[in-house]
Design an enzyme around this catalytic site. Sequence first.
Site, PDB file in Angstrom:
ATOM      1  N   GLU A   1      -4.118  -0.991  -8.400  1.00 14.07           N
ATOM      2  CA  GLU A   1      -4.618  -1.987  -7.455  1.00 14.07           C
ATOM      3  C   GLU A   1      -3.630  -3.135  -7.282  1.00 14.07           C
ATOM      4  OE1 GLU A   1      -6.980  -1.704  -5.462  1.00 14.07           O
ATOM      5  OE2 GLU A   1      -8.000   0.052  -6.285  1.00 14.07           O
TER       6      GLU A   1
ATOM      7  N   TYR B   1     -10.723  -9.388  -4.884  1.00 14.83           N
ATOM      8  CA  TYR B   1     -10.664  -7.971  -4.532  1.00 14.83           C
ATOM      9  C   TYR B   1     -10.372  -7.110  -5.760  1.00 14.83           C
ATOM     10  CZ  TYR B   1      -8.772  -3.515  -3.326  1.00 14.83           C
ATOM     11  OH  TYR B   1      -8.525  -2.173  -3.322  1.00 14.83           O
TER      12      TYR B   1
ATOM     13  N   ASP C   1     -11.234  -4.973   1.289  1.00 11.15           N
ATOM     14  CA  ASP C   1      -9.852  -5.236   1.671  1.00 11.15           C
ATOM     15  C   ASP C   1      -9.770  -5.210   3.195  1.00 11.15           C
ATOM     16  OD1 ASP C   1     -10.033  -2.564   2.365  1.00 11.15           O
ATOM     17  OD2 ASP C   1      -8.217  -1.955   1.297  1.00 11.15           O
TER      18      ASP C   1
END
Length: 299
Positions: A37, A120, A138
Amino acid sequence: MTEPTFATQVSRWYQRNARDLPWRHPGIGAWAILVSEVMLQQTPVVRVVPAWEAWLARWPEPRALAEDTPAEAIRMWGRLGYPRRAVRLRECAVAIVERHGGVVPDRLEQLLALPGVGTYTARAVAAFAYGQRHPVVDTNVRRVVCRAVAGEPDAGPTTRPADLVATEELLPDEPAAAALASAAFMELGAVVCTARAPRCAVCPVEASCAWRASGQTAPEGPSRRPQRYAGTDRQVRGLLLGVLRDATGPVPHQRLDQVWHDDVQRARALAGLVTDGLVEPVGPESFRLAGDGPPVPLP
């Protein structure tokens, strides 16, 4: 028979069509997902896959990275872009070791407290690593929800609290199903409901899409103005870091002077690297990557 929900339709599509990405394989742990990520932020998947595989081969768990130097993290990051992420990921690993015994925490508030982990990323790890119910939002997800639910051709430039609320309302109540739906929304936006050339004919929710029903077309031109790279401080920073990454010791100032013709811009770029914790001075006339020396074992 009850009609399948939006999340169910997209999840079924995802289970048949999801890209085969290594961080989605069964048994991949939370650390590997966290690394993916961080790397995927503003970086295409095709560039991330080999970097992610090399990173995990060297540092398969947080403690391994935490016990290495910031300089080695920067070197391994290579030309992935935005190298400050490498330093923050190492700081994150140190915090995981010191606060959580080397195990990536599963509570959202603990994830949010880690260095370099924002709204996020924390929700992505909680959902994709631990199967929890959180809205993972996102750019791709915002676009899907904005089009399918609000009927607008595109979302705004940044994630707002309202985006989290709108996405959470679409998630199933059951945590594992919600985590699957979060991944599905993201994939749909990445490969079908794209910004400028959406493939509506193969979209699993075309029939119920509010934007499709409105008859509006996708906006023309890029959703964001492309960032110029050539001649910018970013380019100069990259050139300077390239020399320092390849060096085995401190680099004299005169060597760095050779990478760029503009003295003022070069000095500004070098000062920025020092301020960002990527580079450190060694004496009055040399520089090296931050922490470039023998690693210090953690307690």
